[in-house]
Design a protein around this motif. Sequence first.
Motif, mmCIF file in Angstrom:
data_model
loop_
_atom_site.group_PDB
_atom_site.id
_atom_site.type_symbol
_atom_site.label_atom_id
_atom_site.label_comp_id
_atom_site.label_asym_id
_atom_site.label_seq_id
_atom_site.Cartn_x
_atom_site.Cartn_y
_atom_site.Cartn_z
ATOM 1 N N ARG A 1 -6.061 -9.723 6.469
ATOM 2 C CA ARG A 1 -4.807 -10.459 6.206
ATOM 3 C C ARG A 1 -4.938 -11.130 4.852
ATOM 4 N N ILE A 2 -3.889 -10.981 4.033
ATOM 5 C CA ILE A 2 -3.939 -11.577 2.694
ATOM 6 C C ILE A 2 -2.810 -12.607 2.590
ATOM 7 N N PRO A 3 -3.154 -13.883 2.386
ATOM 8 C CA PRO A 3 -2.093 -14.892 2.277
ATOM 9 C C PRO A 3 -1.255 -14.661 1.026
ATOM 10 N N VAL A 4 0.049 -14.744 1.196
ATOM 11 C CA VAL A 4 0.958 -14.737 0.039
ATOM 12 C C VAL A 4 1.807 -15.991 0.184
ATOM 13 N N GLY A 5 2.632 -16.300 -0.804
ATOM 14 C CA GLY A 5 3.346 -17.583 -0.819
ATOM 15 C C GLY A 5 4.014 -17.952 0.495
ATOM 16 N N HIS B 1 -0.399 -8.348 6.452
ATOM 17 C CA HIS B 1 -1.403 -7.830 7.398
ATOM 18 C C HIS B 1 -1.753 -6.403 6.944
ATOM 19 N N ALA B 2 -2.622 -6.348 5.947
ATOM 20 C CA ALA B 2 -2.845 -5.096 5.207
ATOM 21 C C ALA B 2 -3.608 -4.048 6.010
ATOM 22 N N VAL B 3 -4.516 -4.489 6.876
ATOM 23 C CA VAL B 3 -5.295 -3.560 7.708
ATOM 24 C C VAL B 3 -5.174 -4.060 9.144
ATOM 25 N N GLY C 1 -3.441 8.533 2.812
ATOM 26 C CA GLY C 1 -2.234 7.809 3.235
ATOM 27 C C GLY C 1 -1.444 7.400 2.011
ATOM 28 N N GLU C 2 -0.182 7.075 2.243
ATOM 29 C CA GLU C 2 0.687 6.669 1.138
ATOM 30 C C GLU C 2 0.185 5.387 0.496
ATOM 31 N N SER C 3 0.726 5.082 -0.665
ATOM 32 C CA SER C 3 0.396 3.850 -1.359
ATOM 33 C C SER C 3 0.700 2.651 -0.454
ATOM 34 N N GLY C 4 -0.229 1.713 -0.405
ATOM 35 C CA GLY C 4 -0.024 0.502 0.391
ATOM 36 C C GLY C 4 -0.422 0.627 1.846
ATOM 37 N N SER C 5 -1.036 1.773 2.225
ATOM 38 C CA SER C 5 -1.367 1.956 3.651
ATOM 39 C C SER C 5 -2.655 1.248 4.065
ATOM 40 N N GLY C 6 -3.362 0.639 3.108
ATOM 41 C CA GLY C 6 -4.545 -0.149 3.473
ATOM 42 C C GLY C 6 -5.871 0.543 3.201
ATOM 43 N N LYS C 7 -5.832 1.622 2.410
ATOM 44 C CA LYS C 7 -7.065 2.372 2.146
ATOM 45 C C LYS C 7 -8.056 1.521 1.348
ATOM 46 N N SER C 8 -7.572 0.954 0.232
ATOM 47 C CA SER C 8 -8.491 0.173 -0.614
ATOM 48 C C SER C 8 -8.970 -1.083 0.109
ATOM 49 N N MET C 9 -8.078 -1.729 0.843
ATOM 50 C CA MET C 9 -8.489 -2.957 1.534
ATOM 51 C C MET C 9 -9.545 -2.646 2.587
ATOM 52 N N SER C 10 -9.445 -1.490 3.226
ATOM 53 C CA SER C 10 -10.475 -1.100 4.201
ATOM 54 C C SER C 10 -11.802 -0.890 3.487
ATOM 55 N N LEU D 1 -13.043 -8.227 -1.011
ATOM 56 C CA LEU D 1 -11.587 -8.361 -0.869
ATOM 57 C C LEU D 1 -11.041 -9.373 -1.871
ATOM 58 N N PRO D 2 -9.722 -9.357 -2.114
ATOM 59 C CA PRO D 2 -9.152 -10.365 -3.025
ATOM 60 C C PRO D 2 -9.444 -11.775 -2.501
ATOM 61 N N PRO D 3 -9.451 -12.765 -3.405
ATOM 62 C CA PRO D 3 -9.719 -14.129 -2.982
ATOM 63 C C PRO D 3 -8.765 -14.534 -1.861
ATOM 64 N N PHE E 1 -14.728 2.270 -7.930
ATOM 65 C CA PHE E 1 -13.491 1.533 -7.700
ATOM 66 C C PHE E 1 -12.292 2.301 -8.234
ATOM 67 N N GLN E 2 -11.124 1.921 -7.696
ATOM 68 C CA GLN E 2 -9.888 2.610 -8.082
ATOM 69 C C GLN E 2 -9.598 2.402 -9.571
ATOM 70 N N GLU E 3 -9.929 1.223 -10.099
ATOM 71 C CA GLU E 3 -9.674 0.930 -11.512
ATOM 72 C C GLU E 3 -11.009 0.841 -12.241
ATOM 73 N N THR F 1 -8.117 9.170 -1.084
ATOM 74 C CA THR F 1 -7.276 9.974 -1.972
ATOM 75 C C THR F 1 -5.872 10.136 -1.412
ATOM 76 N N HIS F 2 -4.908 10.361 -2.314
ATOM 77 C CA HIS F 2 -3.552 10.726 -1.910
ATOM 78 C C HIS F 2 -3.419 12.235 -1.764
ATOM 79 N N ASP F 3 -4.417 12.940 -2.253
ATOM 80 C CA ASP F 3 -4.242 14.353 -2.538
ATOM 81 C C ASP F 3 -4.801 15.232 -1.409
ATOM 82 N N SER G 1 7.550 -3.346 6.160
ATOM 83 C CA SER G 1 6.876 -4.481 5.523
ATOM 84 C C SER G 1 5.701 -4.928 6.385
ATOM 85 N N LEU G 2 4.591 -5.198 5.709
ATOM 86 C CA LEU G 2 3.409 -5.673 6.437
ATOM 87 C C LEU G 2 3.399 -7.195 6.525
ATOM 88 N N LEU G 3 4.497 -7.799 6.082
ATOM 89 C CA LEU G 3 4.611 -9.263 6.164
ATOM 90 C C LEU G 3 5.013 -9.704 7.570
HETATM 91 N N1 LIG Z 1 -4.176 -9.084 -3.916
HETATM 92 C C1 LIG Z 1 -3.224 -8.813 -3.007
HETATM 93 N N2 LIG Z 1 -2.353 -9.777 -2.604
HETATM 94 C C2 LIG Z 1 -1.394 -9.507 -1.683
HETATM 95 N N3 LIG Z 1 -1.240 -8.299 -1.089
HETATM 96 C C3 LIG Z 1 -2.055 -7.316 -1.454
HETATM 97 C C4 LIG Z 1 -3.099 -7.503 -2.432
HETATM 98 N N4 LIG Z 1 -3.763 -6.342 -2.589
HETATM 99 C C5 LIG Z 1 -3.153 -5.465 -1.729
HETATM 100 N N5 LIG Z 1 -2.145 -6.043 -1.065
HETATM 101 C C6 LIG Z 1 -1.295 -5.414 -0.055
HETATM 102 O O1 LIG Z 1 -2.104 -4.895 0.982
HETATM 103 C C7 LIG Z 1 -1.562 -3.668 1.473
HETATM 104 C C8 LIG Z 1 -2.625 -2.603 1.426
HETATM 105 O O2 LIG Z 1 -3.004 -2.398 0.073
HETATM 106 P P1 LIG Z 1 -4.108 -1.353 -0.386
HETATM 107 O O3 LIG Z 1 -4.443 -1.712 -1.769
HETATM 108 O O4 LIG Z 1 -5.213 -1.310 0.609
HETATM 109 O O5 LIG Z 1 -3.307 0.009 -0.312
HETATM 110 P P2 LIG Z 1 -3.798 1.470 -0.697
HETATM 111 O O6 LIG Z 1 -3.638 2.299 0.549
HETATM 112 O O7 LIG Z 1 -5.145 1.413 -1.316
HETATM 113 O O8 LIG Z 1 -2.686 1.905 -1.751
HETATM 114 P P3 LIG Z 1 -2.825 2.768 -3.116
HETATM 115 O O9 LIG Z 1 -2.822 4.183 -2.652
HETATM 116 O O10 LIG Z 1 -1.607 2.410 -3.877
HETATM 117 O O11 LIG Z 1 -4.092 2.360 -3.793
HETATM 118 C C9 LIG Z 1 -0.344 -3.369 0.606
HETATM 119 O O12 LIG Z 1 0.792 -3.789 1.318
HETATM 120 C C10 LIG Z 1 -0.550 -4.216 -0.609
HETATM 121 O O13 LIG Z 1 0.692 -4.604 -1.170
#
Ligand SMILES: Nc1ncnc2c1ncn2[C@@H]1O[C@H](COP(=O)(O)OP(=O)(O)OP(=O)(O)O)[C@@H](O)[C@H]1O
Length: 328
Positions: free
Chosen positions: A13-17, A22-24, A41-50, A58-60, A96-98, A212-214, A278-280
């Motif tokens: 879970r990542i706090p936002v304002g 609930h990313a994963v 999975g598509e962008s935003g599906s939680g791959k990187s956070m996992s 994880l992010p702060p 890393f992705q970047e 990967t997306h591919d 929305s994962l919010l």
């Molecule tokens: N620093 C952050 N603050 C708030 N939300 C975040 C942050 N980083 C990621 N998220 C959110 O967490 C969710 C999962 O993100 P994640 O980066 O794991 O996706 P991903 O599957 O790796 O996507 P991509 O394929 O674009 O890399 C998304 O809804 C994203 O917007």
Amino acid sequence: MAALLDIRNLHVRIPVGFGHVHAVRGVNLSVEAGQTLCVVGESGSGKSMSALSVMNLLPPRAMRDADRILFDGVDIAQLGPRQMAELRGNRIGMVFQEPMTSLNPAYTVGNQLMEVHRRHRGSSRSAAWARAAELLELVGISNPEMRLRQYPHQLSGGLRQRVMIAMALMCEPGLLIADEPTSALDVTIQVQILRLLRDLQRRLGIAVVLITHDLGVVARVADTVAIMYAGQVVETGSARAVFASPRHPYTNGLLRSMPKPGNGRGEPLQAIPGTVPSLLETIPGCAFAERCARADEACRVGPIATTIEERHSFSCNHPADIRAREEV
Ligand SMILES: Nc1ncnc2c1ncn2[C@@H]1O[C@H](COP(=O)(O)OP(=O)(O)OP(=O)(O)O)[C@@H](O)[C@H]1O
Ligand code: SF4
Ligand SMILES: [Mg+2]
């Protein structure tokens, strides 16, 4: 064989304002030594956070919770920051992705590679330099001595990706996590880097988690596959089982959108209609319901049935018939 990495019931879970993302949401993933798990999975599906959860990067303020994250029999969810730092870059390597966020522009490539080896292995400067040159050669970089003296900005994107892979492999990790290691590169270099990863994996016997997306990449390199949607793994299993008989409608949609060899004239990709929820907010029932032709009321309110077969599992109330993916 016991899994080298075994993640159970991971939540991030990542706090936002105004609440939290609930990313994963209850992810299970595992990979055996010497095998490649592709996470798709598509962008935003939680791959990187996992992936970042495993590394404790994880992010702060992000909150991680899991029943367990076993690596080589040790629950790394219980380790403190110092013990994690000993594992990272040593027994677990990550690309890393970047790449530019993990290469420091102020230091030469050589210094950064050597630092990893010296920190974890206590090696001398000359031994670390020799190892760094050996690794650059291993990842297919010619004239490694010259490259070691260069700064990251002096390298092309493809070379930086290779340097990242070299850095991740400096200490011969048992597990390599590669997050979209080729997405920014042109196709020829992508293919080269993926071949290289596959080759290194075979030679060194490491386990690889490749994000990967591919799906074309997945078809080429995966032993097992996990399909993620809206923070959950909706289908997983041996690559053979998932490709031959995808059971979740989302997997079916993804496979249908995959370019087919021979479509030289460019049959348009079939995008899956609709958007990711929305994962919010809490998602009652199935997160795919708004996009799913099979959805009914029970799907919208949950719970969703999970079927576990020997080499294949999926969470869906109305999975596709196993005979044909064309049916959904
Ligand atoms: N620093 C952050 N603050 C708030 N939300 C975040 C942050 N980083 C990621 N998220 C959110 O967490 C969710 C999962 O993100 P994640 O980066 O794991 O996706 P991903 O599957 O790796 O996507 P991509 O394929 O674009 O890399 C998304 O809804 C994203 O917007
Ligand atoms: S559970 Fe229902 S809505 Fe979700 S993918 Fe399966 S059939 Fe579609
Ligand atoms: Mg990502």
